[in-house]
Design an enzyme around this catalytic site. Structure first.
Site, PDB file in Angstrom:
ATOM      1  N   HIS A  81     -10.496  87.106  18.073  1.00 28.06           N
ATOM      2  CA  HIS A  81     -11.632  88.009  18.303  1.00 28.06           C
ATOM      3  C   HIS A  81     -11.444  88.835  19.573  1.00 28.06           C
ATOM      4  O   HIS A  81     -12.144  89.827  19.769  1.00 28.06           O
ATOM      5  CB  HIS A  81     -12.972  87.256  18.289  1.00 28.06           C
ATOM      6  CG  HIS A  81     -13.255  86.395  19.470  1.00 28.06           C
ATOM      7  ND1 HIS A  81     -13.018  85.038  19.483  1.00 28.06           N
ATOM      8  CD2 HIS A  81     -13.780  86.685  20.684  1.00 28.06           C
ATOM      9  CE1 HIS A  81     -13.394  84.536  20.641  1.00 28.06           C
ATOM     10  NE2 HIS A  81     -13.861  85.521  21.388  1.00 28.06           N
ATOM     11  N   ASP A 128      -8.969  81.572  14.595  1.00 30.36           N
ATOM     12  CA  ASP A 128      -9.234  82.476  15.716  1.00 30.36           C
ATOM     13  C   ASP A 128      -8.090  82.443  16.735  1.00 30.36           C
ATOM     14  O   ASP A 128      -8.235  81.963  17.857  1.00 30.36           O
ATOM     15  CB  ASP A 128     -10.558  82.080  16.372  1.00 30.36           C
ATOM     16  CG  ASP A 128     -11.077  83.117  17.357  1.00 30.36           C
ATOM     17  OD1 ASP A 128     -10.540  84.244  17.371  1.00 30.36           O
ATOM     18  OD2 ASP A 128     -12.023  82.796  18.103  1.00 30.36           O
ATOM     19  N   SER A 224     -13.069  83.412  26.338  1.00 31.75           N
ATOM     20  CA  SER A 224     -12.369  83.588  25.066  1.00 31.75           C
ATOM     21  C   SER A 224     -10.869  83.704  25.258  1.00 31.75           C
ATOM     22  O   SER A 224     -10.398  84.445  26.122  1.00 31.75           O
ATOM     23  CB  SER A 224     -12.842  84.870  24.374  1.00 31.75           C
ATOM     24  OG  SER A 224     -14.111  84.705  23.837  1.00 31.75           O
TER      25      SER A 224
END
Length: 279
Positions: A81, A128, A224
């Protein structure tokens, strides 16, 4: 059942970026609250220089920020992402204060090639992970590679194992700014069954979760793409997770924090990043 939010943070672009005014921006996709591009650690400690030589800070299109890890001299591992919709990557390695570009160990690599896993889902955050192919290799003082799991560890859950998560992200739900200094926090890996009691079918074998000790330690918008590492019996650090999501209730809500489980992608990483996986 709680929904999940991807841990990214938007950086406001201008001729000269005012880093102290970086703000998170939220968008909504189905039941997942995704946060476009950036980073932070809840609780924890400031890392001493050289403690986390594999840690990367990723500036994305001049408007976003994520974490990452150096797995080969010209390959940075991060979350899909973070790569989704990104055209230009600037990887800062050997950094301590992410604002200070005069640090002697800092090296900056660039890339326009972020290779997301082909089965990545922006709705469930499954698969991811992404490999950023740097334009040139990076090495030097204060910079090193993180080890990936061995094939013999594929069946391990790591439940109950002490681990470390790191990044420059927000220190709390109330704080809108990222941390100038690289931070790390010691956490404990929990079972996927327990994690599923919070997030339901969102949790699959491709995930690994941590206990946040009632919200006192973990990741936030947007650590992230940063590494979750364990220390093995030989004293070496091994990356077992890639920072992916927290509950939509907040980083300090007490819910587990979720990572992409690296052991599920060893063949993919060997093929696409050219990393030799240990037996």
């Amino acid at each position: 059942m709680k929904t999940v939010v991807a841990l990214t943070l938007l950086v406001v672009a201008a001729q000269a970026v005012d880093w102290h005014n970086i703000k998170p921006k939220y968008s909504f996709r189905n039941t997942i609250r995704a946060v476009p591009k950036a980073d932070r650690i809840i609780g924890g400690n400031i890392a001493t220089p050289g403690l986390l030589p594999f840690q990367a800070g990723l500036f994305l299109d001049g408007s976003g920020f994520c974490g990452g890890s150096l797995i080969k001299e010209d390959k940075v591992l991060t979350a899909a992402h973070c790569c989704d919709g990104t055209g230009n990557f600037e990887a800062h390695l050997g950094a301590q204060n992410i604002y200070d570009e005069s640090e002697p160990t800092l090296q900056i690599g660039t890339s326009t090639n972020g290779q997301m896993h082909e089965n990545y889902s922006p709705f469930t955050l499954n698969n991811d992970l992404c490999v950023i192919h740097l334009d040139a290799p990076i090495s030097g003082a204060g910079i090193g590679l993180i080890r990936l799991p061995s094939r013999s560890q594929v069946g391990e859950t790591f439940e109950g194992v002490a681990a470390t998560s790191s990044g420059w992200g927000r220190p709390s739900d109330a704080d809108p700014n990222i941390s100038p200094e690289l931070k790390y926090v010691d956490v404990t890996i929990m079972s996927n069954a327990e994690c599923s009691s919070y997030f339901g079918s969102t949790i699959t074998a491709n995930h690994v979760c941590i206990d946040t000790a009632n919200g006192s330690g973990g990741v936030c918008n947007g650590d992230s793409g940063g590494p979750l590492t364990i220390t093995e019996t030989d004293g070496g650090k091994t990356q077992v997770g890639i920072t992916s999501f927290v509950s939509s209730a907040g980083c300090e809500s007490g819910s587990p924090h979720g990572y992409c489980r690296v052991t599920g992608y060893l063949d993919w990483l060997e093929q696409n990043a050219g990393v030799t996986i240990r037996p």
